[in-house]
Scaffold this motif. Structure first.
Motif, PDB file in Angstrom:
ATOM      1  N   UNK A  56      72.654  41.398  44.668  1.00  0.00           N
ATOM      2  CA  UNK A  56      73.936  41.231  43.982  1.00  0.00           C
ATOM      3  C   UNK A  56      74.051  42.226  42.831  1.00  0.00           C
ATOM      4  N   UNK A  57      75.282  42.524  42.463  1.00  0.00           N
ATOM      5  CA  UNK A  57      75.536  43.424  41.341  1.00  0.00           C
ATOM      6  C   UNK A  57      75.033  42.785  40.057  1.00  0.00           C
ATOM      7  N   UNK A  58      75.262  41.503  39.918  1.00  0.00           N
ATOM      8  CA  UNK A  58      74.788  40.777  38.754  1.00  0.00           C
ATOM      9  C   UNK A  58      75.772  40.802  37.599  1.00  0.00           C
ATOM     10  N   UNK A  59      75.391  40.151  36.513  1.00  0.00           N
ATOM     11  CA  UNK A  59      76.292  40.055  35.357  1.00  0.00           C
ATOM     12  C   UNK A  59      76.439  41.393  34.640  1.00  0.00           C
ATOM     13  N   UNK A  60      77.499  41.490  33.858  1.00  0.00           N
ATOM     14  CA  UNK A  60      77.790  42.707  33.119  1.00  0.00           C
ATOM     15  C   UNK A  60      77.798  42.425  31.625  1.00  0.00           C
ATOM     16  N   UNK A  97      76.106  51.678  41.720  1.00  0.00           N
ATOM     17  CA  UNK A  97      76.945  52.171  40.625  1.00  0.00           C
ATOM     18  C   UNK A  97      76.810  51.363  39.339  1.00  0.00           C
ATOM     19  N   UNK A  98      76.512  50.092  39.461  1.00  0.00           N
ATOM     20  CA  UNK A  98      76.554  49.172  38.323  1.00  0.00           C
ATOM     21  C   UNK A  98      75.809  49.681  37.079  1.00  0.00           C
ATOM     22  N   UNK A  99      74.547  50.117  37.166  1.00  0.00           N
ATOM     23  CA  UNK A  99      73.875  50.560  35.937  1.00  0.00           C
ATOM     24  C   UNK A  99      74.528  51.767  35.279  1.00  0.00           C
ATOM     25  N   UNK A 139      93.655  52.029  50.379  1.00  0.00           N
ATOM     26  CA  UNK A 139      93.247  52.702  51.599  1.00  0.00           C
ATOM     27  C   UNK A 139      91.745  52.927  51.610  1.00  0.00           C
ATOM     28  N   UNK A 140      91.135  52.811  50.443  1.00  0.00           N
ATOM     29  CA  UNK A 140      89.688  53.007  50.327  1.00  0.00           C
ATOM     30  C   UNK A 140      88.951  51.687  50.467  1.00  0.00           C
ATOM     31  N   UNK A 141      87.689  51.801  50.792  1.00  0.00           N
ATOM     32  CA  UNK A 141      86.840  50.621  50.731  1.00  0.00           C
ATOM     33  C   UNK A 141      86.286  50.553  49.312  1.00  0.00           C
ATOM     34  N   UNK A 142      85.743  49.413  48.981  1.00  0.00           N
ATOM     35  CA  UNK A 142      85.172  49.266  47.652  1.00  0.00           C
ATOM     36  C   UNK A 142      83.892  50.074  47.558  1.00  0.00           C
ATOM     37  N   UNK A 143      83.526  50.520  46.393  1.00  0.00           N
ATOM     38  CA  UNK A 143      84.142  50.347  45.086  1.00  0.00           C
ATOM     39  C   UNK A 143      85.229  51.395  44.813  1.00  0.00           C
ATOM     40  N   UNK A 165      78.313  57.944  40.365  1.00  0.00           N
ATOM     41  CA  UNK A 165      77.354  57.833  41.466  1.00  0.00           C
ATOM     42  C   UNK A 165      75.933  58.197  41.073  1.00  0.00           C
ATOM     43  N   UNK A 166      75.737  59.258  40.337  1.00  0.00           N
ATOM     44  CA  UNK A 166      74.372  59.689  40.017  1.00  0.00           C
ATOM     45  C   UNK A 166      74.011  59.541  38.551  1.00  0.00           C
ATOM     46  N   UNK A 167      75.016  59.443  37.715  1.00  0.00           N
ATOM     47  CA  UNK A 167      74.779  59.218  36.290  1.00  0.00           C
ATOM     48  C   UNK A 167      76.071  58.710  35.650  1.00  0.00           C
ATOM     49  N   UNK A 168      75.989  58.351  34.405  1.00  0.00           N
ATOM     50  CA  UNK A 168      77.145  57.783  33.706  1.00  0.00           C
ATOM     51  C   UNK A 168      78.100  58.854  33.178  1.00  0.00           C
ATOM     52  N   UNK A 169      77.667  60.095  33.167  1.00  0.00           N
ATOM     53  CA  UNK A 169      78.431  61.155  32.516  1.00  0.00           C
ATOM     54  C   UNK A 169      79.771  61.447  33.188  1.00  0.00           C
TER      55      UNK A 169
END
Length: 193
Positions: A56-60, A97-99, A139-143, A165-169
């Motif tokens: 699961x993605x988990x809490x934010x 993506x979550x982190x 039209x896109x799938x998530x996310x 996708x690869x970093x937060x920047x």
């Protein structure tokens, strides 16, 4: 009788083996089996399309959990921008993506309180209700994510590569470029120096 249909008209997986046996031995049973299977088939297609798993993605820490009927109330503000992420808790891509999304939100929240962060679980809140509430086309799938500028009701869709996708920047830079309050982020950065 080899197959009995439940009164609720919902196919029970425990009947699967007896259904398969009866269809093999009695092809006419297929007509009884298909209506029940039609209820389950969309679930399998949806799960396969969204790359679901048991994690699961988990809490934010930084994103407010939204419901389909509270998105506008919580995220459309006259004095604040908002980022709304559409995800599913069991989606493999969303988990990846979550982190990075958390890190981008933390970076921005350190510098300003003028940008809100919210997320909505499209599986829990049902995508059809969300689409109807917001008037968006999906039209896109998530996310995927939308950005709402202060004093507007216009949803700006983030390009898929900017989700983090690869970093937060990439997400951080996209928000810095599109925010109604660019000076807020610059001002805090200058104070740190």
């Amino acid at each position: 009788m080899l197959f009995s249909r439940p009164s609720s008209h919902i196919f029970r997986l425990s009947n699967l083996s007896s259904c398969i046996f009866s269809v093999r031995s009695h092809p006419f049973m297929l007509t009884m089996f298909l209506p029940s299977f039609a209820c389950v088939l969309p679930l399998f297609i949806c799960v396969a399309r969204a790359n679901m798993n048991s994690e699961s993605v988990g809490p934010s820490k930084h994103y407010v959990e939204l419901e389909y009927d509270t998105i506008k109330k919580k995220m459309y503000k006259k004095d604040k921008d908002a980022l709304i992420v559409f995800y599913s808790d069991k989606c493999e891509h969303c988990q990846k993506l979550h982190p990075y999304q958390e890190k981008a939100a933390a970076w921005i929240k350190k510098r300003t309180d003028k940008i809100l962060f919210g997320r909505i679980d499209t599986h829990r809140e049902l995508m059809a209700r969300i689409v109807k509430q917001l008037g968006i086309e999906v039209s896109d799938t998530i996310p995927f994510a939308y950005f709402v500028k202060a004093e507007t009701n216009e949803l700006i869709k983030l390009d898929h590569s900017s989700l983090g996708w690869d970093d937060h920047e990439k997400l951080r830079d996209w928000i810095k470029e599109h925010t109604s309050f660019p000076d807020e982020l610059k001002k805090k950065k200058q104070k740190e120096l």
